[in-house]
Design a protein around this motif. Structure first.
Motif, mmCIF file in Angstrom:
data_model
loop_
_atom_site.group_PDB
_atom_site.id
_atom_site.type_symbol
_atom_site.label_atom_id
_atom_site.label_comp_id
_atom_site.label_asym_id
_atom_site.label_seq_id
_atom_site.Cartn_x
_atom_site.Cartn_y
_atom_site.Cartn_z
ATOM 1 N N LEU A 41 -53.929 21.970 -7.281
ATOM 2 C CA LEU A 41 -53.281 21.173 -6.245
ATOM 3 C C LEU A 41 -53.633 19.691 -6.342
ATOM 4 N N PHE A 146 -49.162 12.365 2.120
ATOM 5 C CA PHE A 146 -47.923 13.133 1.989
ATOM 6 C C PHE A 146 -46.793 12.634 2.889
ATOM 7 N N ILE A 231 -46.080 19.667 0.236
ATOM 8 C CA ILE A 231 -47.186 20.427 -0.350
ATOM 9 C C ILE A 231 -46.690 21.557 -1.248
ATOM 10 N N LEU A 236 -46.982 18.522 -5.927
ATOM 11 C CA LEU A 236 -48.409 18.240 -6.046
ATOM 12 C C LEU A 236 -48.816 18.093 -7.506
ATOM 13 N N GLN A 239 -47.540 14.765 -8.869
ATOM 14 C CA GLN A 239 -48.371 13.657 -8.391
ATOM 15 C C GLN A 239 -49.696 13.602 -9.141
#
Length: 281
Positions: A41, A146, A231, A236, A239
């Protein structure tokens, strides 16, 4: 979302301001699994591993909650109370009796029956002690990292973790964990995705029934959708590393998470959230 003045759950334990130290020993497979999830994550798994180098000792500090700290606890208490009311009424319709989970608020790191965990793992549910663990700084992370702000975005997070508790009661959570020994990583990750999407669905089911009491509107639902979208594993990973590895997904894509939440919101029927139809557990 109107929540002030509503009933608060009595199942909250506030451990914020309690530092958790380390003695020699400790660790375990559970910590490695949590560290892997953190890495996937985009987090720093070393924070989890370093926190798990020893058995925990807890020390109280001179922590004095601010007005904001008190309000967050009140908010989480109300949301948890709403989940209790809804699932106590709804779960018997599918032949199960709801039992209330505990929710622990912590800061920094926490010891659970599933092992030591740092705030880097985000909110999580431990089936071994039937407890949701939440470092409320995650709410700030949602907003800043976020762009998922708003009360109902936060409520969605709590409701998702309570969704895992519903899975514990129905037996799904334990079945999935037992299946781990019979699968390779890619197969188990796919199963983990189904588990998480079902928890998103259950969060939607809860919202379906809580909408009247909390006076939810379209803007509230949009906040939850933004949070679910933000999420997703694909966003994720993009990113964190600039590319996506679908075989390593554990929670589902942004589109999947939004879709399953909305399915629960629209249907209000727990029996329609069977994400495991394609695999016999």
């Amino acid at each position: 979302m109107r929540w002030k003045g509503n009933r608060e759950s009595d199942m909250i334990e506030d451990r914020r301001g309690i530092s958790t130290g380390k003695a020699v020993g400790g660790g375990g497979v559970g910590i490695l699994v949590i560290a892997l999830v953190v890495m996937l994550l985009g987090g720093d798994p070393s924070q989890v591993l370093n926190a798990a180098q020893g058995s925990p000792t807890q020390q109280s500090s001179n922590y004095q909650p601010t007005a904001q700290d008190k309000e967050i606890k009140e908010f989480v208490g109300v949301v948890l109370g709403e989940t209790e009311d809804v699932w106590t009424e709804v779960l018997p319709k599918v032949g199960k009796v709801y039992r209330k989970p505990k929710l622990v608020l912590f800061s920094g790191q926490v010891q659970s029956a599933c092992g030591m965990a740092s705030a880097a793992v985000g909110p999580f549910y431990c089936g071994e002690d039937e407890t949701v663990y939440l470092d409320t700084s995650f709410f700030n992370e949602m907003s800043k990292r976020f762009n998922a702000a708003g009360d109902f975005a936060r409520a969605y997070v709590v409701a998702h973790e309570v969704g895992h508790h519903v899975q514990k009661i129905t037996g799904t959570l334990d079945k999935v964990h037992r299946a781990r020994e019979q699968m390779d990583d890619a197969e188990y990750n796919a199963l983990s995705v189904r588990l998480e999407l079902q928890a998103d669905f259950y969060a939607g089911v809860w919202a379906h029934y809580a909408r009247k009491d909390l006076e939810l509107n379209e803007e509230d639902v949009r906040e939850a959708m933004v949070a679910a979208d933000a999420i997703g594993d694909d966003k994720l990973q993009m990113q964190a590393q600039g590319y996506v590895v679908p075989d390593s997904f554990t929670h589902g894509t942004s589109e999947q998470r939004v879709r399953w939440f909305l399915k629960g919101w629209n249907s209000g029927s727990p029996s329609e959230g069977n994400t495991f139809q394609a695999r016999q557990l």
